[in-house]
Motif scaffolding. Sequence first.
Motif, mmCIF file in Angstrom:
data_model
loop_
_atom_site.group_PDB
_atom_site.id
_atom_site.type_symbol
_atom_site.label_atom_id
_atom_site.label_comp_id
_atom_site.label_asym_id
_atom_site.label_seq_id
_atom_site.Cartn_x
_atom_site.Cartn_y
_atom_site.Cartn_z
ATOM 1 N N ASN A 150 31.260 44.223 40.653
ATOM 2 C CA ASN A 150 31.380 42.805 40.974
ATOM 3 C C ASN A 150 31.458 42.580 42.485
ATOM 4 N N ILE A 151 32.222 43.428 43.163
ATOM 5 C CA ILE A 151 32.395 43.276 44.610
ATOM 6 C C ILE A 151 31.091 43.528 45.344
ATOM 7 N N VAL B 198 34.725 36.191 36.670
ATOM 8 C CA VAL B 198 34.241 36.837 37.896
ATOM 9 C C VAL B 198 34.128 35.780 38.988
ATOM 10 N N GLY B 199 34.609 36.128 40.165
ATOM 11 C CA GLY B 199 34.600 35.183 41.274
ATOM 12 C C GLY B 199 35.912 34.456 41.451
ATOM 13 N N THR B 200 36.893 34.725 40.562
ATOM 14 C CA THR B 200 38.225 34.120 40.681
ATOM 15 C C THR B 200 39.302 35.166 40.905
ATOM 16 N N VAL B 201 38.961 36.439 40.799
ATOM 17 C CA VAL B 201 39.946 37.516 40.866
ATOM 18 C C VAL B 201 40.253 37.878 42.323
ATOM 19 N N PRO B 202 41.519 37.874 42.739
ATOM 20 C CA PRO B 202 41.856 38.310 44.099
ATOM 21 C C PRO B 202 41.556 39.800 44.273
ATOM 22 N N TRP B 203 40.953 40.147 45.407
ATOM 23 C CA TRP B 203 40.649 41.557 45.657
ATOM 24 C C TRP B 203 40.745 41.860 47.146
ATOM 25 N N GLU C 69 42.648 51.776 50.776
ATOM 26 C CA GLU C 69 43.506 50.927 49.952
ATOM 27 C C GLU C 69 42.638 49.838 49.343
ATOM 28 N N GLY C 70 42.780 49.622 48.044
ATOM 29 C CA GLY C 70 41.978 48.587 47.414
ATOM 30 C C GLY C 70 42.576 48.132 46.105
ATOM 31 N N GLN C 71 42.347 46.854 45.812
ATOM 32 C CA GLN C 71 42.878 46.259 44.594
ATOM 33 C C GLN C 71 41.923 45.179 44.123
ATOM 34 N N TYR C 72 41.728 45.094 42.831
ATOM 35 C CA TYR C 72 40.954 44.018 42.219
ATOM 36 C C TYR C 72 41.784 43.524 41.056
ATOM 37 N N GLY C 73 42.452 42.384 41.250
ATOM 38 C CA GLY C 73 43.430 41.977 40.245
ATOM 39 C C GLY C 73 44.499 43.059 40.131
#
Length: 211
Positions: A103-104, A8-13, A55-59
């Motif tokens: 997480n966000i 957590v805290g390393t994933v592009p979003w 539009e949204g993406q987490y990893g």
Amino acid sequence: MALDSLAVGTVPWTIKGELILNCNCTVFCPCVVSLGQHPPTEGHCQAWAGVRIDEGQYGDTDLSGLNVGLFLEIPGNMGRGNWKAAAFIDDRASDDAFEALSNIFSGAARGTTGLFGILVGEFLGAEREQVVFETHGNERRLQVGRKIQGAVVPVGGKDGKDIVVTNTEYWMGPDITVATATKGRVRAFGRVWDFDGRSAEICQIDWHGPK
């Protein structure tokens, strides 16, 4: 790749969409232009917010089409911290999307919402709820189960166009539409709030992380 294998805290979003917010300030929220250094009009801040994710993406996890409700309670100047906050995650979210949004909106994913990790002294948690974000004409409506019932409308200017505070460094986005609440009811965490007619904001958001 499963989310539980990623730090957590390393994933592009990314999240693009719209945010609405209604608080207990009697006139437009001074936090927008003071960047949290000026106290709320009532000395403390109580607020609800809704996020529509276009539009949204987490990893590899798609967040598009989901909604999130937020509960915020701030004892004084926004910039001094010690917030209490909670997130209500769309019950249509997959398990991975729920974890991602948790997480966000807790700040753990860093990036735009990373300030939550600094300013929130007590994160009351994330829970699944039916979160409905609708637009009817110029009115935005948020329904979070029986916990939040809200509706906000822009305040019109002299030429009939919405009043917009532009080019700010406010964390939500640079352009904030001045609005007012036609309904602002919160029944959650032992609080009973009614903010009809109080300050509201509308903001087009383009958030990202972890940087």
